[in-house]
Design a protein around this motif. Sequence first.
Motif, PDB file in Angstrom:
ATOM      1  N   UNK A 140       0.829  -1.207   0.000  1.00  0.00           N
ATOM      2  CA  UNK A 140       0.000   0.000   0.000  1.00  0.00           C
ATOM      3  C   UNK A 140       0.864   1.257   0.000  1.00  0.00           C
ATOM      4  N   UNK A 141       1.963   1.225   0.749  1.00  0.00           N
ATOM      5  CA  UNK A 141       2.836   2.380   0.836  1.00  0.00           C
ATOM      6  C   UNK A 141       3.504   2.729  -0.476  1.00  0.00           C
ATOM      7  N   UNK A 142       3.687   1.728  -1.344  1.00  0.00           N
ATOM      8  CA  UNK A 142       4.272   1.935  -2.665  1.00  0.00           C
ATOM      9  C   UNK A 142       3.483   3.001  -3.424  1.00  0.00           C
ATOM     10  N   UNK A 143       2.162   2.934  -3.352  1.00  0.00           N
ATOM     11  CA  UNK A 143       1.316   3.893  -4.073  1.00  0.00           C
ATOM     12  C   UNK A 143       1.162   5.196  -3.290  1.00  0.00           C
ATOM     13  N   UNK A 144       1.060   5.111  -1.991  1.00  0.00           N
ATOM     14  CA  UNK A 144       0.895   6.321  -1.189  1.00  0.00           C
ATOM     15  C   UNK A 144       2.105   7.235  -1.280  1.00  0.00           C
ATOM     16  N   UNK A 145       3.289   6.646  -1.490  1.00  0.00           N
ATOM     17  CA  UNK A 145       4.500   7.451  -1.594  1.00  0.00           C
ATOM     18  C   UNK A 145       4.474   8.349  -2.826  1.00  0.00           C
ATOM     19  N   UNK A 146       3.731   8.012  -3.849  1.00  0.00           N
ATOM     20  CA  UNK A 146       3.681   8.811  -5.075  1.00  0.00           C
ATOM     21  C   UNK A 146       2.849  10.075  -4.931  1.00  0.00           C
ATOM     22  N   UNK A 147       1.979  10.125  -3.947  1.00  0.00           N
ATOM     23  CA  UNK A 147       0.915  11.134  -3.942  1.00  0.00           C
ATOM     24  C   UNK A 147       1.379  12.587  -3.933  1.00  0.00           C
ATOM     25  N   UNK A 148       2.471  12.954  -3.266  1.00  0.00           N
ATOM     26  CA  UNK A 148       2.832  14.385  -3.233  1.00  0.00           C
ATOM     27  C   UNK A 148       3.325  14.960  -4.548  1.00  0.00           C
ATOM     28  N   UNK A 149       3.601  14.143  -5.546  1.00  0.00           N
ATOM     29  CA  UNK A 149       4.194  14.663  -6.781  1.00  0.00           C
ATOM     30  C   UNK A 149       3.230  15.606  -7.505  1.00  0.00           C
ATOM     31  N   UNK A 150       3.799  16.543  -8.262  1.00  0.00           N
ATOM     32  CA  UNK A 150       3.005  17.496  -9.021  1.00  0.00           C
ATOM     33  C   UNK A 150       2.998  18.867  -8.370  1.00  0.00           C
ATOM     34  N   UNK A 151       2.286  19.788  -8.999  1.00  0.00           N
ATOM     35  CA  UNK A 151       2.174  21.157  -8.481  1.00  0.00           C
ATOM     36  C   UNK A 151       0.741  21.641  -8.642  1.00  0.00           C
ATOM     37  N   UNK A 152       0.297  22.452  -7.675  1.00  0.00           N
ATOM     38  CA  UNK A 152      -1.050  23.009  -7.766  1.00  0.00           C
ATOM     39  C   UNK A 152      -2.097  21.907  -7.819  1.00  0.00           C
ATOM     40  N   UNK A 153      -2.975  22.042  -8.813  1.00  0.00           N
ATOM     41  CA  UNK A 153      -4.030  21.029  -8.970  1.00  0.00           C
ATOM     42  C   UNK A 153      -3.585  19.862  -9.844  1.00  0.00           C
ATOM     43  N   UNK A 154      -2.362  19.914 -10.350  1.00  0.00           N
ATOM     44  CA  UNK A 154      -1.821  18.819 -11.170  1.00  0.00           C
ATOM     45  C   UNK A 154      -1.142  17.818 -10.239  1.00  0.00           C
ATOM     46  N   UNK A 155      -1.818  16.707  -9.975  1.00  0.00           N
ATOM     47  CA  UNK A 155      -1.315  15.726  -9.008  1.00  0.00           C
ATOM     48  C   UNK A 155      -1.336  14.319  -9.628  1.00  0.00           C
ATOM     49  N   UNK A 156      -0.435  14.053 -10.566  1.00  0.00           N
ATOM     50  CA  UNK A 156      -0.439  12.752 -11.249  1.00  0.00           C
ATOM     51  C   UNK A 156      -0.164  11.580 -10.314  1.00  0.00           C
TER      52      UNK A 156
END
Length: 218
Positions: A140-156
Amino acid sequence: VKSDLDDHRSEKRQQEIEQLNARLAEFAPNKIAVEHPADSNRMQEKYGLWRDGKSQLSASETEQVGFRLAKQFGHERLYPIDRKMDLDFEAFMKSADPDTLKEFQGMVGMIQSFMSTFKNRPVIDNLALLNSPAADRMGNGFYLRMMPSGTGTDTPGAKVAADWYARNLYWIANLGRVAKPKDRILVICGSGHASMIRSILRDSIDFEVVDPMPFLKR
């Protein structure tokens, strides 16, 4: 993350799989759900051909475990619950800052290193590791670690994680269509799905999650 495993149709691995199936049979499932598209009959056709002695088992867990246990318990069918969805990892990789990308790549390397040890252990021991709380947290942490990437409303990164959750929620929806009161359903799937499904269903008022670990201890 893919692993380079030895052939599980070898004599040694077949003996280990027989031991595994004997332990899983103690759960006495009356239904078996598997990682196969819910809208496809292909897996059911393969099960019928094998049960009638017209084909050989592949090395997949669906067949080596699912088909064998289904036949042992006299099941007429298995229940596919998968729903395929594309995850846009490329957008995440392009947007991640150097530190996040380094952490993510390090986690991929750690998982690959972990899976490279599978050849050295019996099948049941590998499954005990893959179904452990530590493996669930890693999955589960594998995917949760990705979440902060991006800027503003762009959160891939969050989009990848959201799509992963969505796919597993569709699995649970399909499982809910299969399940009836008092059913004992064995779900056979990749460890990433298992960790996510377990974590969600622990809050369910309709399902009871049965700890697999007692069945995987030798």
